[in-house]
Design an enzyme around this catalytic site. Sequence first.
Site, mmCIF file in Angstrom:
data_model
loop_
_atom_site.group_PDB
_atom_site.id
_atom_site.type_symbol
_atom_site.label_atom_id
_atom_site.label_comp_id
_atom_site.label_asym_id
_atom_site.label_seq_id
_atom_site.Cartn_x
_atom_site.Cartn_y
_atom_site.Cartn_z
ATOM 1 N N LYS A 16 0.854 -1.192 0.000
ATOM 2 C CA LYS A 16 0.000 0.000 0.000
ATOM 3 C C LYS A 16 0.887 1.237 0.000
ATOM 4 O O LYS A 16 2.027 1.226 0.470
ATOM 5 C CB LYS A 16 -0.945 0.017 1.206
ATOM 6 C CG LYS A 16 -0.268 0.021 2.587
ATOM 7 C CD LYS A 16 0.195 1.364 3.089
ATOM 8 C CE LYS A 16 0.791 1.281 4.497
ATOM 9 N NZ LYS A 16 1.475 2.530 4.906
ATOM 10 N N PRO A 104 10.276 -4.619 1.567
ATOM 11 C CA PRO A 104 11.248 -4.419 2.644
ATOM 12 C C PRO A 104 10.570 -4.125 3.978
ATOM 13 O O PRO A 104 9.463 -3.576 4.024
ATOM 14 C CB PRO A 104 12.035 -3.197 2.163
ATOM 15 C CG PRO A 104 11.032 -2.415 1.362
ATOM 16 C CD PRO A 104 10.196 -3.449 0.659
ATOM 17 N N MET A 105 11.235 -4.497 5.053
ATOM 18 C CA MET A 105 10.748 -4.131 6.381
ATOM 19 C C MET A 105 11.108 -2.673 6.657
ATOM 20 O O MET A 105 12.133 -2.181 6.197
ATOM 21 C CB MET A 105 11.351 -5.047 7.432
ATOM 22 C CG MET A 105 10.841 -6.471 7.353
ATOM 23 S SD MET A 105 11.511 -7.535 8.651
ATOM 24 C CE MET A 105 13.205 -7.700 8.097
ATOM 25 N N GLY A 107 9.602 -0.076 5.523
ATOM 26 C CA GLY A 107 9.495 0.698 4.295
ATOM 27 C C GLY A 107 8.245 1.544 4.187
ATOM 28 O O GLY A 107 8.113 2.342 3.262
ATOM 29 N N GLY A 108 7.284 1.361 5.093
ATOM 30 C CA GLY A 108 6.034 2.108 5.010
ATOM 31 C C GLY A 108 5.070 1.563 3.974
ATOM 32 O O GLY A 108 4.097 2.236 3.626
ATOM 33 N N LEU A 109 5.318 0.343 3.510
ATOM 34 C CA LEU A 109 4.492 -0.268 2.467
ATOM 35 C C LEU A 109 3.460 -1.238 3.033
ATOM 36 O O LEU A 109 2.661 -1.795 2.270
ATOM 37 C CB LEU A 109 5.386 -1.002 1.462
ATOM 38 C CG LEU A 109 6.409 -0.133 0.726
ATOM 39 C CD1 LEU A 109 7.429 -1.015 0.014
ATOM 40 C CD2 LEU A 109 5.717 0.791 -0.273
ATOM 41 N N GLY A 111 3.998 -4.197 4.428
ATOM 42 C CA GLY A 111 4.278 -5.562 4.031
ATOM 43 C C GLY A 111 3.845 -6.610 5.036
ATOM 44 O O GLY A 111 3.153 -7.573 4.686
ATOM 45 N N SER A 113 1.710 -6.325 7.503
ATOM 46 C CA SER A 113 0.256 -6.274 7.681
ATOM 47 C C SER A 113 -0.468 -6.905 6.496
ATOM 48 O O SER A 113 -1.465 -7.613 6.662
ATOM 49 C CB SER A 113 -0.196 -4.821 7.854
ATOM 50 O OG SER A 113 0.322 -4.263 9.042
ATOM 51 N N SER A 114 0.043 -6.641 5.303
ATOM 52 C CA SER A 114 -0.571 -7.233 4.112
ATOM 53 C C SER A 114 -0.429 -8.742 4.120
ATOM 54 O O SER A 114 -1.372 -9.475 3.778
ATOM 55 C CB SER A 114 0.068 -6.638 2.849
ATOM 56 O OG SER A 114 -0.587 -7.096 1.684
ATOM 57 N N ASP A 146 -3.262 -1.426 10.223
ATOM 58 C CA ASP A 146 -3.175 -1.598 8.773
ATOM 59 C C ASP A 146 -3.788 -2.910 8.303
ATOM 60 O O ASP A 146 -4.230 -3.021 7.152
ATOM 61 C CB ASP A 146 -1.717 -1.544 8.304
ATOM 62 C CG ASP A 146 -1.157 -0.131 8.253
ATOM 63 O OD1 ASP A 146 -1.918 0.817 8.519
ATOM 64 O OD2 ASP A 146 0.037 0.017 7.956
#
Length: 303
Positions: A16, A104-105, A107-109, A111, A113-114, A146
């Site tokens: 995200k 990446p950990m 990274g604010g993406l 990951g 949580s997804s 998230d």
Amino acid sequence: MSFRQHSLHDCPAPAKLNLFLHINGRRADGYHQLQTVFQLVDHGDTLHFDLRADGLVRRTTIVAGVPEEIDLIVRALRLLALEFARRHGRPAPGVDVAIDKRLPMGGGLGGGSSDAATALIAVNHLWQAGLDRAELMALSLPLGADIPFFIFGENAFAEGVGEQLQAVTTRDCWYVVIEPGVAVPTAAIFSSEDLTRDTKPVRIADFSRHLVIQTDRKGFGKNDLQPVATRLFPPVAEAVRWLSSYGDARMTGSGACVFCAFSSELEAEAVLAKVPQVWGGWKAQSLQRHPMHALLQVGRVIE
């Protein structure tokens, strides 16, 4: 995705982006009130699930820096197992989880949580546990705000601590995402005395109106966490500066990844080709819906 009676393979866990992220205040319990728009993109991790006969939940892939016992995937599925036992009066079947890790950990993406959300959606289906979407979201919320968004499965205008979600339509576009090579700890950003915590609240209509009247590439709002992260982590600041020469570059979440929107894949590819080799970089197309919805026909399975 392949489906057999006892397994689900090639399950997507998309990244995200936070198109904006405003901090509106801090609650008495220390959590921050925020507003954001979560944007799904077609780049992420891939998970594989195989039933076990002994009731155990196991991660079969080694993930550097993340012991199995604290992995959000494992913790989420163990909560699901407890709920399964409560509802059905017998232990859950158990499951092995393998993961192809791309995100990446720090990274604010989103990951981790997804990954946890995809695990809950897939294993709820595989175990025939019977939880609907709202129940899966509620089950996952104690593990992080998230995760319910990824289970919600649509781009969303989020409020509260990120758990109050309204579906929102976003631009169809391409993104270039830069990984600056640092992991940003969320707690360090939110605890900073320099963090702006009084941004005026906006409405979902303000965001939607901006998409309609937008005449340039300027995105809506800002990321209140970005000034703190760029001060503490110079590589993030360098990535923002570099990508800003091509458009409205901004950080996602609490960092470290930086993104910029482009109207076409060709435009994104041209910029991606110029990303300095010291950074990681990739392109991704915007999504309007989580791909697990289509793969498992979620509208009939968990809603």
